[in-house]
Write a protein that holds these residues in place. Structure first.
Motif, PDB file in Angstrom:
ATOM      1  N   GLY A 186     -36.745  36.624 -23.796  1.00  0.00           N
ATOM      2  CA  GLY A 186     -35.908  35.579 -23.075  1.00  0.00           C
ATOM      3  C   GLY A 186     -36.832  34.269 -23.067  1.00  0.00           C
ATOM      4  N   ALA A 187     -35.936  33.520 -22.502  1.00  0.00           N
ATOM      5  CA  ALA A 187     -36.616  32.068 -22.213  1.00  0.00           C
ATOM      6  C   ALA A 187     -37.562  31.766 -21.301  1.00  0.00           C
ATOM      7  N   LEU A 188     -37.700  32.547 -20.196  1.00  0.00           N
ATOM      8  CA  LEU A 188     -38.552  32.634 -19.186  1.00  0.00           C
ATOM      9  C   LEU A 188     -39.814  32.376 -19.145  1.00  0.00           C
ATOM     10  N   LEU A 189     -40.608  32.990 -20.146  1.00  0.00           N
ATOM     11  CA  LEU A 189     -41.975  32.808 -20.465  1.00  0.00           C
ATOM     12  C   LEU A 189     -42.330  31.351 -21.111  1.00  0.00           C
ATOM     13  N   PRO A 190     -41.610  30.790 -22.104  1.00  0.00           N
ATOM     14  CA  PRO A 190     -41.891  29.700 -22.491  1.00  0.00           C
ATOM     15  C   PRO A 190     -41.685  28.390 -21.480  1.00  0.00           C
ATOM     16  N   ILE A 191     -40.578  28.596 -20.635  1.00  0.00           N
ATOM     17  CA  ILE A 191     -40.068  27.862 -19.777  1.00  0.00           C
ATOM     18  C   ILE A 191     -41.403  27.692 -18.659  1.00  0.00           C
ATOM     19  N   LEU A 192     -41.737  28.792 -18.037  1.00  0.00           N
ATOM     20  CA  LEU A 192     -43.074  28.739 -17.141  1.00  0.00           C
ATOM     21  C   LEU A 192     -44.364  28.181 -17.648  1.00  0.00           C
ATOM     22  N   ALA A 193     -44.631  28.652 -19.084  1.00  0.00           N
ATOM     23  CA  ALA A 193     -45.709  27.948 -19.598  1.00  0.00           C
ATOM     24  C   ALA A 193     -45.860  26.588 -19.897  1.00  0.00           C
ATOM     25  N   CYS A 194     -44.554  26.026 -20.087  1.00  0.00           N
ATOM     26  CA  CYS A 194     -44.548  24.437 -20.368  1.00  0.00           C
ATOM     27  C   CYS A 194     -44.452  23.951 -19.066  1.00  0.00           C
ATOM     28  N   ALA A 195     -44.015  24.541 -17.913  1.00  0.00           N
ATOM     29  CA  ALA A 195     -44.043  23.870 -16.777  1.00  0.00           C
ATOM     30  C   ALA A 195     -45.375  23.891 -15.987  1.00  0.00           C
ATOM     31  N   GLU A 196     -46.359  25.046 -16.327  1.00  0.00           N
ATOM     32  CA  GLU A 196     -47.612  25.265 -15.932  1.00  0.00           C
ATOM     33  C   GLU A 196     -48.376  23.973 -16.519  1.00  0.00           C
ATOM     34  N   GLU A 197     -48.403  23.783 -18.003  1.00  0.00           N
ATOM     35  CA  GLU A 197     -49.178  23.000 -18.691  1.00  0.00           C
ATOM     36  C   GLU A 197     -48.801  21.480 -18.199  1.00  0.00           C
ATOM     37  N   TYR A 198     -47.423  21.090 -18.153  1.00  0.00           N
ATOM     38  CA  TYR A 198     -47.051  19.746 -17.654  1.00  0.00           C
ATOM     39  C   TYR A 198     -47.347  19.632 -16.216  1.00  0.00           C
ATOM     40  N   ALA A 199     -47.698  20.455 -15.394  1.00  0.00           N
ATOM     41  CA  ALA A 199     -48.286  20.290 -14.099  1.00  0.00           C
ATOM     42  C   ALA A 199     -49.561  19.897 -14.013  1.00  0.00           C
ATOM     43  N   LYS A 200     -50.405  20.738 -14.991  1.00  0.00           N
ATOM     44  CA  LYS A 200     -51.642  20.446 -14.962  1.00  0.00           C
ATOM     45  C   LYS A 200     -52.014  19.052 -15.671  1.00  0.00           C
ATOM     46  N   LEU A 201     -51.305  18.451 -16.506  1.00  0.00           N
ATOM     47  CA  LEU A 201     -51.439  17.316 -17.124  1.00  0.00           C
ATOM     48  C   LEU A 201     -50.896  16.098 -15.782  1.00  0.00           C
ATOM     49  N   LEU A 202     -50.267  16.414 -15.103  1.00  0.00           N
ATOM     50  CA  LEU A 202     -49.845  15.327 -13.849  1.00  0.00           C
ATOM     51  C   LEU A 202     -50.876  15.481 -12.801  1.00  0.00           C
ATOM     52  N   GLY A 203     -51.526  16.625 -12.802  1.00  0.00           N
ATOM     53  CA  GLY A 203     -52.642  16.550 -11.683  1.00  0.00           C
ATOM     54  C   GLY A 203     -51.935  17.584 -10.539  1.00  0.00           C
ATOM     55  N   CYS A 204     -51.140  18.069 -10.861  1.00  0.00           N
ATOM     56  CA  CYS A 204     -50.524  18.975  -9.747  1.00  0.00           C
ATOM     57  C   CYS A 204     -51.491  20.169  -9.301  1.00  0.00           C
ATOM     58  N   GLN A 205     -51.044  20.617  -7.911  1.00  0.00           N
ATOM     59  CA  GLN A 205     -51.779  21.673  -7.533  1.00  0.00           C
ATOM     60  C   GLN A 205     -50.996  23.057  -7.746  1.00  0.00           C
ATOM     61  N   ARG A 206     -49.805  22.823  -7.803  1.00  0.00           N
ATOM     62  CA  ARG A 206     -49.088  24.435  -7.844  1.00  0.00           C
ATOM     63  C   ARG A 206     -47.686  23.935  -8.625  1.00  0.00           C
ATOM     64  N   VAL A 207     -46.915  25.029  -8.934  1.00  0.00           N
ATOM     65  CA  VAL A 207     -45.603  25.049  -9.759  1.00  0.00           C
ATOM     66  C   VAL A 207     -44.860  25.828  -8.673  1.00  0.00           C
ATOM     67  N   LEU A 208     -43.489  25.101  -8.061  1.00  0.00           N
ATOM     68  CA  LEU A 208     -42.750  25.942  -7.209  1.00  0.00           C
ATOM     69  C   LEU A 208     -41.403  26.135  -8.177  1.00  0.00           C
ATOM     70  N   ILE A 209     -40.743  27.208  -7.894  1.00  0.00           N
ATOM     71  CA  ILE A 209     -39.541  27.888  -8.400  1.00  0.00           C
ATOM     72  C   ILE A 209     -38.558  27.634  -7.294  1.00  0.00           C
ATOM     73  N   LYS A 210     -37.682  26.762  -7.192  1.00  0.00           N
ATOM     74  CA  LYS A 210     -36.690  26.709  -6.029  1.00  0.00           C
ATOM     75  C   LYS A 210     -35.355  27.632  -6.278  1.00  0.00           C
ATOM     76  N   ASN A 211     -35.332  28.495  -5.157  1.00  0.00           N
ATOM     77  CA  ASN A 211     -34.194  29.431  -4.814  1.00  0.00           C
ATOM     78  C   ASN A 211     -33.838  30.377  -6.203  1.00  0.00           C
ATOM     79  N   PRO A 212     -34.952  31.210  -6.621  1.00  0.00           N
ATOM     80  CA  PRO A 212     -34.997  31.998  -7.581  1.00  0.00           C
ATOM     81  C   PRO A 212     -33.875  33.078  -7.436  1.00  0.00           C
ATOM     82  N   ILE A 213     -33.265  33.393  -8.563  1.00  0.00           N
ATOM     83  CA  ILE A 213     -32.172  34.458  -8.582  1.00  0.00           C
ATOM     84  C   ILE A 213     -32.868  35.719  -8.169  1.00  0.00           C
ATOM     85  N   ASP A 214     -33.789  36.071  -8.927  1.00  0.00           N
ATOM     86  CA  ASP A 214     -34.450  37.571  -8.997  1.00  0.00           C
ATOM     87  C   ASP A 214     -36.019  37.169  -8.897  1.00  0.00           C
TER      88      ASP A 214
END
Length: 84
Positions: free
Chosen positions: A30-58
């Motif tokens: 599915g699309a979840l793995l590339p989405i999470l990988a991209c979000a984590e890398e983008y967060a690292k580039l921005l200097g963020c401390q964490r990635v949050l997922i709001k209101n996950p369905i499952d």
């Protein structure tokens, strides 16, 4: 595939919406793995401390990627978090 934004202080990157598809796809898991990988890398580039997922369905779908429940004071939404 997903929508999100960094916090004002850039302490975290929040994914607000993740697309789900039940159609046959060339992305085996599915699309979840590339989405999470991209979000984590983008967060690292921005200097963020964490990635949050709001209101996950499952939330169990995210456990294999090391996302755990996270609480933000005075906010009614539920979040999952992965520290970077």
């Amino acid at each position: 595939m997903a929508l999100g934004k960094p916090s004002d202080g850039k302490t975290h990157l929040t994914i607000n919406w993740v697309e789900r598809s039940f159609a046959p796809t060339y992305l085996r898991g599915g699309a979840l793995l590339p989405i999470l990988a991209c979000a984590e890398e983008y967060a690292k580039l921005l200097g963020c401390q964490r990635v949050l997922i709001k209101n996950p369905i499952d939330p169990t779908k995210y456990a294999r990627y090391r996302y755990v429940p996270y609480r933000i004071r005075r906010v009614a939404a539920t979040y999952l978090c992965k520290e970077l």
